[in-house]
Design a protein around this motif. Structure first.
Motif, PDB file in Angstrom:
ATOM      1  N   LEU A  58      -3.188  -2.337  88.086  1.00 15.00           N
ATOM      2  CA  LEU A  58      -4.275  -2.413  87.111  1.00 15.00           C
ATOM      3  C   LEU A  58      -4.630  -3.866  86.802  1.00 15.00           C
ATOM      4  O   LEU A  58      -5.798  -4.191  86.571  1.00 15.00           O
ATOM      5  N   ASP A  59      -3.620  -4.736  86.814  1.00 12.12           N
ATOM      6  CA  ASP A  59      -3.897  -6.162  86.628  1.00 12.12           C
ATOM      7  C   ASP A  59      -4.795  -6.683  87.742  1.00 12.12           C
ATOM      8  O   ASP A  59      -5.683  -7.512  87.518  1.00 12.12           O
ATOM      9  N   GLU A  60      -4.583  -6.177  88.958  1.00 10.92           N
ATOM     10  CA  GLU A  60      -5.401  -6.603  90.092  1.00 10.92           C
ATOM     11  C   GLU A  60      -6.857  -6.177  89.925  1.00 10.92           C
ATOM     12  O   GLU A  60      -7.765  -6.808  90.462  1.00 10.92           O
ATOM     13  N   LEU A  61      -7.074  -5.089  89.162  1.00 11.94           N
ATOM     14  CA  LEU A  61      -8.441  -4.634  88.873  1.00 11.94           C
ATOM     15  C   LEU A  61      -8.971  -5.248  87.582  1.00 11.94           C
ATOM     16  O   LEU A  61     -10.044  -4.864  87.111  1.00 11.94           O
ATOM     17  N   CYS A  62      -8.187  -6.186  87.009  1.00 11.94           N
ATOM     18  CA  CYS A  62      -8.572  -6.909  85.786  1.00 11.94           C
ATOM     19  C   CYS A  62      -8.634  -6.002  84.560  1.00 11.94           C
ATOM     20  O   CYS A  62      -9.526  -6.149  83.713  1.00 11.94           O
ATOM     21  N   TYR A  63      -7.686  -5.070  84.455  1.00 12.95           N
ATOM     22  CA  TYR A  63      -7.578  -4.232  83.254  1.00 12.95           C
ATOM     23  C   TYR A  63      -6.215  -4.435  82.620  1.00 12.95           C
ATOM     24  O   TYR A  63      -5.196  -4.468  83.313  1.00 12.95           O
ATOM     25  N   SER A  64      -6.207  -4.586  81.304  1.00 16.46           N
ATOM     26  CA  SER A  64      -4.965  -4.869  80.591  1.00 16.46           C
ATOM     27  C   SER A  64      -4.199  -3.610  80.216  1.00 16.46           C
ATOM     28  O   SER A  64      -3.019  -3.686  79.881  1.00 16.46           O
ATOM     29  N   ASN A  65      -4.846  -2.442  80.249  1.00 15.66           N
ATOM     30  CA  ASN A  65      -4.148  -1.196  79.917  1.00 15.66           C
ATOM     31  C   ASN A  65      -4.883  -0.017  80.542  1.00 15.66           C
ATOM     32  O   ASN A  65      -6.052  -0.109  80.933  1.00 15.66           O
ATOM     33  N   ARG A  66      -4.181   1.099  80.630  1.00 14.32           N
ATOM     34  CA  ARG A  66      -4.731   2.288  81.301  1.00 14.32           C
ATOM     35  C   ARG A  66      -5.865   2.933  80.504  1.00 14.32           C
ATOM     36  O   ARG A  66      -6.772   3.527  81.083  1.00 14.32           O
ATOM     37  N   LYS A  67      -5.816   2.812  79.180  1.00 13.94           N
ATOM     38  CA  LYS A  67      -6.859   3.408  78.343  1.00 13.94           C
ATOM     39  C   LYS A  67      -8.221   2.781  78.649  1.00 13.94           C
ATOM     40  O   LYS A  67      -9.223   3.496  78.807  1.00 13.94           O
ATOM     41  N   ASP A  68      -8.267   1.448  78.746  1.00 12.49           N
ATOM     42  CA  ASP A  68      -9.533   0.779  79.051  1.00 12.49           C
ATOM     43  C   ASP A  68     -10.028   1.145  80.445  1.00 12.49           C
ATOM     44  O   ASP A  68     -11.226   1.348  80.659  1.00 12.49           O
ATOM     45  N   TYR A  69      -9.109   1.225  81.404  1.00  9.61           N
ATOM     46  CA  TYR A  69      -9.508   1.600  82.768  1.00  9.61           C
ATOM     47  C   TYR A  69     -10.100   3.003  82.796  1.00  9.61           C
ATOM     48  O   TYR A  69     -11.120   3.244  83.447  1.00  9.61           O
ATOM     49  N   ALA A  70      -9.461   3.927  82.058  1.00 10.71           N
ATOM     50  CA  ALA A  70      -9.951   5.308  82.020  1.00 10.71           C
ATOM     51  C   ALA A  70     -11.357   5.370  81.439  1.00 10.71           C
ATOM     52  O   ALA A  70     -12.236   6.060  81.977  1.00 10.71           O
ATOM     53  N   ASN A  71     -11.589   4.662  80.339  1.00 11.87           N
ATOM     54  CA  ASN A  71     -12.896   4.707  79.677  1.00 11.87           C
ATOM     55  C   ASN A  71     -13.976   3.989  80.464  1.00 11.87           C
ATOM     56  O   ASN A  71     -15.103   4.485  80.589  1.00 11.87           O
ATOM     57  N   GLU A  72     -13.657   2.815  80.997  1.00  9.25           N
ATOM     58  CA  GLU A  72     -14.678   1.974  81.615  1.00  9.25           C
ATOM     59  C   GLU A  72     -15.002   2.376  83.050  1.00  9.25           C
ATOM     60  O   GLU A  72     -16.167   2.465  83.430  1.00  9.25           O
ATOM     61  N   GLU A  73     -13.983   2.603  83.855  1.00  7.84           N
ATOM     62  CA  GLU A  73     -14.208   2.846  85.279  1.00  7.84           C
ATOM     63  C   GLU A  73     -14.388   4.326  85.625  1.00  7.84           C
ATOM     64  O   GLU A  73     -15.238   4.671  86.444  1.00  7.84           O
ATOM     65  N   LEU A  74     -13.597   5.181  85.003  1.00  6.93           N
ATOM     66  CA  LEU A  74     -13.625   6.600  85.362  1.00  6.93           C
ATOM     67  C   LEU A  74     -14.445   7.446  84.397  1.00  6.93           C
ATOM     68  O   LEU A  74     -14.828   8.566  84.744  1.00  6.93           O
ATOM     69  N   GLY A  75     -14.690   6.929  83.191  1.00  3.24           N
ATOM     70  CA  GLY A  75     -15.419   7.734  82.216  1.00  3.24           C
ATOM     71  C   GLY A  75     -14.618   8.913  81.719  1.00  3.24           C
ATOM     72  O   GLY A  75     -15.180   9.933  81.296  1.00  3.24           O
ATOM     73  N   LEU A  76     -13.289   8.794  81.739  1.00  2.00           N
ATOM     74  CA  LEU A  76     -12.404   9.860  81.256  1.00  2.00           C
ATOM     75  C   LEU A  76     -11.915   9.519  79.858  1.00  2.00           C
ATOM     76  O   LEU A  76     -11.499   8.385  79.614  1.00  2.00           O
ATOM     77  N   PRO A  77     -11.934  10.451  78.928  1.00  3.88           N
ATOM     78  CA  PRO A  77     -11.264  10.202  77.638  1.00  3.88           C
ATOM     79  C   PRO A  77      -9.796   9.876  77.895  1.00  3.88           C
ATOM     80  O   PRO A  77      -9.171  10.475  78.778  1.00  3.88           O
ATOM     81  N   HIS A  78      -9.256   8.921  77.149  1.00  8.59           N
ATOM     82  CA  HIS A  78      -7.892   8.477  77.441  1.00  8.59           C
ATOM     83  C   HIS A  78      -6.872   9.593  77.297  1.00  8.59           C
ATOM     84  O   HIS A  78      -5.860   9.620  78.006  1.00  8.59           O
ATOM     85  N   ARG A  79      -7.137  10.571  76.405  1.00  7.01           N
ATOM     86  CA  ARG A  79      -6.180  11.675  76.255  1.00  7.01           C
ATOM     87  C   ARG A  79      -6.155  12.518  77.535  1.00  7.01           C
ATOM     88  O   ARG A  79      -5.100  13.035  77.934  1.00  7.01           O
ATOM     89  N   THR A  80      -7.308  12.690  78.200  1.00  8.07           N
ATOM     90  CA  THR A  80      -7.362  13.407  79.474  1.00  8.07           C
ATOM     91  C   THR A  80      -6.629  12.622  80.545  1.00  8.07           C
ATOM     92  O   THR A  80      -5.896  13.193  81.370  1.00  8.07           O
ATOM     93  N   PHE A  81      -6.812  11.315  80.549  1.00  6.58           N
ATOM     94  CA  PHE A  81      -6.151  10.438  81.518  1.00  6.58           C
ATOM     95  C   PHE A  81      -4.640  10.606  81.444  1.00  6.58           C
ATOM     96  O   PHE A  81      -3.965  10.820  82.461  1.00  6.58           O
ATOM     97  N   PHE A  82      -4.069  10.527  80.240  1.00  6.24           N
ATOM     98  CA  PHE A  82      -2.623  10.623  80.086  1.00  6.24           C
ATOM     99  C   PHE A  82      -2.121  12.037  80.384  1.00  6.24           C
ATOM    100  O   PHE A  82      -1.008  12.214  80.886  1.00  6.24           O
ATOM    101  N   ALA A  83      -2.941  13.049  80.084  1.00  7.86           N
ATOM    102  CA  ALA A  83      -2.542  14.431  80.394  1.00  7.86           C
ATOM    103  C   ALA A  83      -2.467  14.637  81.908  1.00  7.86           C
ATOM    104  O   ALA A  83      -1.558  15.323  82.405  1.00  7.86           O
ATOM    105  N   LEU A  84      -3.402  14.055  82.656  1.00  8.13           N
ATOM    106  CA  LEU A  84      -3.380  14.176  84.118  1.00  8.13           C
ATOM    107  C   LEU A  84      -2.161  13.471  84.701  1.00  8.13           C
ATOM    108  O   LEU A  84      -1.535  13.969  85.640  1.00  8.13           O
ATOM    109  N   GLU A  85      -1.835  12.302  84.151  1.00  5.80           N
ATOM    110  CA  GLU A  85      -0.630  11.592  84.606  1.00  5.80           C
ATOM    111  C   GLU A  85       0.625  12.415  84.338  1.00  5.80           C
ATOM    112  O   GLU A  85       1.504  12.525  85.199  1.00  5.80           O
ATOM    113  N   GLU A  86       0.704  12.995  83.151  1.00  7.15           N
ATOM    114  CA  GLU A  86       1.880  13.797  82.792  1.00  7.15           C
ATOM    115  C   GLU A  86       2.008  15.011  83.706  1.00  7.15           C
ATOM    116  O   GLU A  86       3.114  15.364  84.134  1.00  7.15           O
TER     117      GLU A  86
END
Length: 563
Positions: free
Chosen positions: A61-89
């Motif tokens: 994620l650092d290589e994509l210039c994102y400091s955390n997964r929540k920002d990556y989910a919202n900005e790049e994928l358009g996924l609510p962060h709660r959905t992002f973490f549920a998919l990971e789990e």
């Protein structure tokens, strides 16, 4: 005459029976569509979860210039962060559970049940299930995984939670409360909230800041009281005449019928070779899967809208819409409600649906635009969202909503149940103290007095401890104390010199910008983030990532910020 009355009553009775039959048939039709769409995207969810897990490993994620997964989910994928973490789990739990994975991919176990089952351990309760399964398959031994899988297939969500000793505290419920407050009273509360940021961090959410103010008041100035707040009900879905939407979803060529292609594509990805270990390649795979996932989500939103508006869940024998969503479709009620609200907005704003369908905006941006759009300004808001980050789109929507509440003389707070209760207890305590002194005050006035007490207690203390120069503090606060990188929600920690000091860059406000640790140390100083311009006026940001084939850093996006 009596014969005529009897005949008329009989005809009315027959008509009512026919209406009930038609209503029941329609409910089953839309339920079948919703069930296939909700369960059919399981393969996509598993494949996407695997990609997201690999993206989160190491410094990808650092290589994509994102400091955390929540920002990556919202900005790049358009996924609510709660959905992002549920998919990971989900993907992480299925890695070591092949039987459960097959059940999920087949649609026999919903992702919600699978995530609940992951919390199950070896217990005496498994014995009965294992014994029953042993008789079915004629085996001498049955693993705990097989027993849990059978339980997940045969039990309801409520029964499964009890079976695995699932604790509800892991998923805090949220509430929304409102108070009547004048603009002057809100100004005092805002001043206290700004001060609370100095204690909790500039990236702390509003509910955490207000909870800090209330808890300090209770701790130092009074005993805890009883909360008496009620949750605000959501708005009802509107009913609109026109072509039957159930018929639309079953027509040839509709997205509900085409969604099956995405399911098979995801299955091929799961069963095939790994895509890549390169951050850029994983990012591309994640975006393709999100696009395929939307083929299910868009028609599912339409089906949920009908089920909620026409109360089909009641016809199908469920006690509530939430129970129907959880037990039948395997999705949470909050997710379904959010999708219904967006569907309601898109019915009145066709350009919003078109922009989301064609990929001009992401799902999260569409939700924020739907909060403030009208037929007159929807196109303008879509164009703005295309050229801005999700963070900026959300800030604009929050600011507009806050101003509307302010004009109505209201203040809203949404947060976890416990945090809202603490605020309610502090307000009740302040009103109780005033009543003891012979003065009756409103909730708004009580909240104002708490804010004044908090400000008086900490203002001098915080100012005295601030070691930064005045101009440095101003640089830190340019973006509300957050990192200046577009799309980042981390608190700013470092001052970065646009023209490096070793190259003669001056130590002045226009040459310094506030960044979080990740973007400063892991991105700027590694060459994956380049910026130039004058801070506070105009900055250009270029994000780079390493190409898998050549090994060189290549630009992946560019943003401009003003002011």
């Amino acid at each position: 005459m009596n014969h005529v009355i009897a005949a008329t009553g009989s005809r009315r009775h027959t008509t009512r029976q026919q209406d009930l039959q038609i209503k029941e048939q329609r409910a089953w039709r839309v339920d079948t569509i919703a069930l296939h769409l909700a369960r059919g995207r399981a393969a996509i969810d598993v494949a996407l979860g695997e990609i997201l897990l690999r993206l989160g490993e190491g410094d990808r994620l650092d290589e994509l210039c994102y400091s955390n997964r929540k920002d990556y989910a919202n900005e790049e994928l358009g996924l609510p962060h709660r959905t992002f973490f549920a998919l990971e789990e989900l993907a992480l739990g299925l890695r070591s559970r092949p039987l459960m994975k097959q059940a999920v991919l087949a649609g026999e176990v919903s992702p919600v049940k699978a995530r609940i089952a992951f919390k199950a351990g070896v217990s005496a309760n498994l014995t009965a299930v294992a014994e029953g399964e042993r008789r079915k398959i004629g085996s001498d031994t049955v693993s705990d995984e097989a027993a849990i899988t059978v339980a997940a297939m045969e039990m309801t969500v409520k029964e499964l939670k009890s079976f695995v000793n699932y604790e509800e505290e892991d998923l805090p419920s949220y509430r929304t409360v409102r108070w009547s407050m004048t603009p002057e009273q809100q100004d005092k509360l805002d001043a206290a909230v700004s001060l609370a940021k100095e204690l909790e961090g500039y990236d702390a959410p509003e509910w955490k800041l207000q909870s800090r103010i209330a808890s300090d008041y209770l701790k130092h100035d009074g005993a805890e009281g009883q909360a008496t707040r009620e949750e605000v009900k959501g708005e009802k879905a509107e009913k609109k005449e026109g072509k039957d939407p159930v018929d639309e979803m079953t027509e040839k060529g509709d997205s509900a019928c085409q969604a099956l292609e995405a399911h098979f594509e995801a299955l091929e990805l799961i069963n095939g070779d790994p895509v890549t270990d390169n951050a850029l390649g994983l990012d591309g795979a994640a975006k393709r899967l999100v696009a395929r996932r939307y083929r299910f989500s868009e028609p599912l939103g339409r089906a949920l809208y009908i089920i909620s508006a026409e109360r089909c869940w009641k016809t199908l024998g469920y006690r509530s819409f939430g129970e129907y969503c959880l037990e039948r479709l395997g999705i949470s009620e909050s997710t379904a409600r959010e999708r219904i609200r967006l569907e309601g907005r898109m019915k009145h704003l066709p350009p919003l649906r078109k922009a989301l369908k064609t990929g001009r905006i992401t799902y999260t941006k569409a939700v924020e635009i739907g909060r403030r759009a009208t037929p007159a300004n929807v196109e303008e808001l879509i164009r703005e969202a295309e050229s801005t980050t999700f963070q900026q789109t959300k800030e604009a929507a929050d600011k507009e909503e806050k101003q509307r509440d302010r004009d109505r003389g209201e203040r809203k707070l949404r947060g976890p149940e416990k945090a809202v209760e603490v605020v309610g207890q502090a307000i009740d305590r302040a009103r109780q103290k005033s009543a003891e002194e012979g003065e009756r005050i409103t909730e708004g006035e009580a909240w104002t007095r708490i804010s004044e007490w908090f400000f008086a207690r900490y203002e001098k203390q915080i100012r005295k401890c601030d070691w930064r120069k005045k101009w440095e503090r101003e640089v830190f606060l340019r973006y509300g104390g957050l990192c200046a990188v577009p799309g980042c929600t981390r608190a700013a920690k470092h001052l970065h010199h646009i023209i490096f000091q070793e190259d003669g860059g001056p130590d002045v406000p226009w040459n310094t910008v506030a960044l979080c640790h990740c973007h400063h140390q892991r991105c700027v100083h590694k060459g994956t983030l380049i910026l130039w311009g004058r801070s506070g006026e105009h900055l250009t940001w270029v994000f780079k990532a390493r190409d898998e084939e050549t090994g060189y850093l290549i630009p992946i996006s560019e943003w401009e910020t003003w002011g």
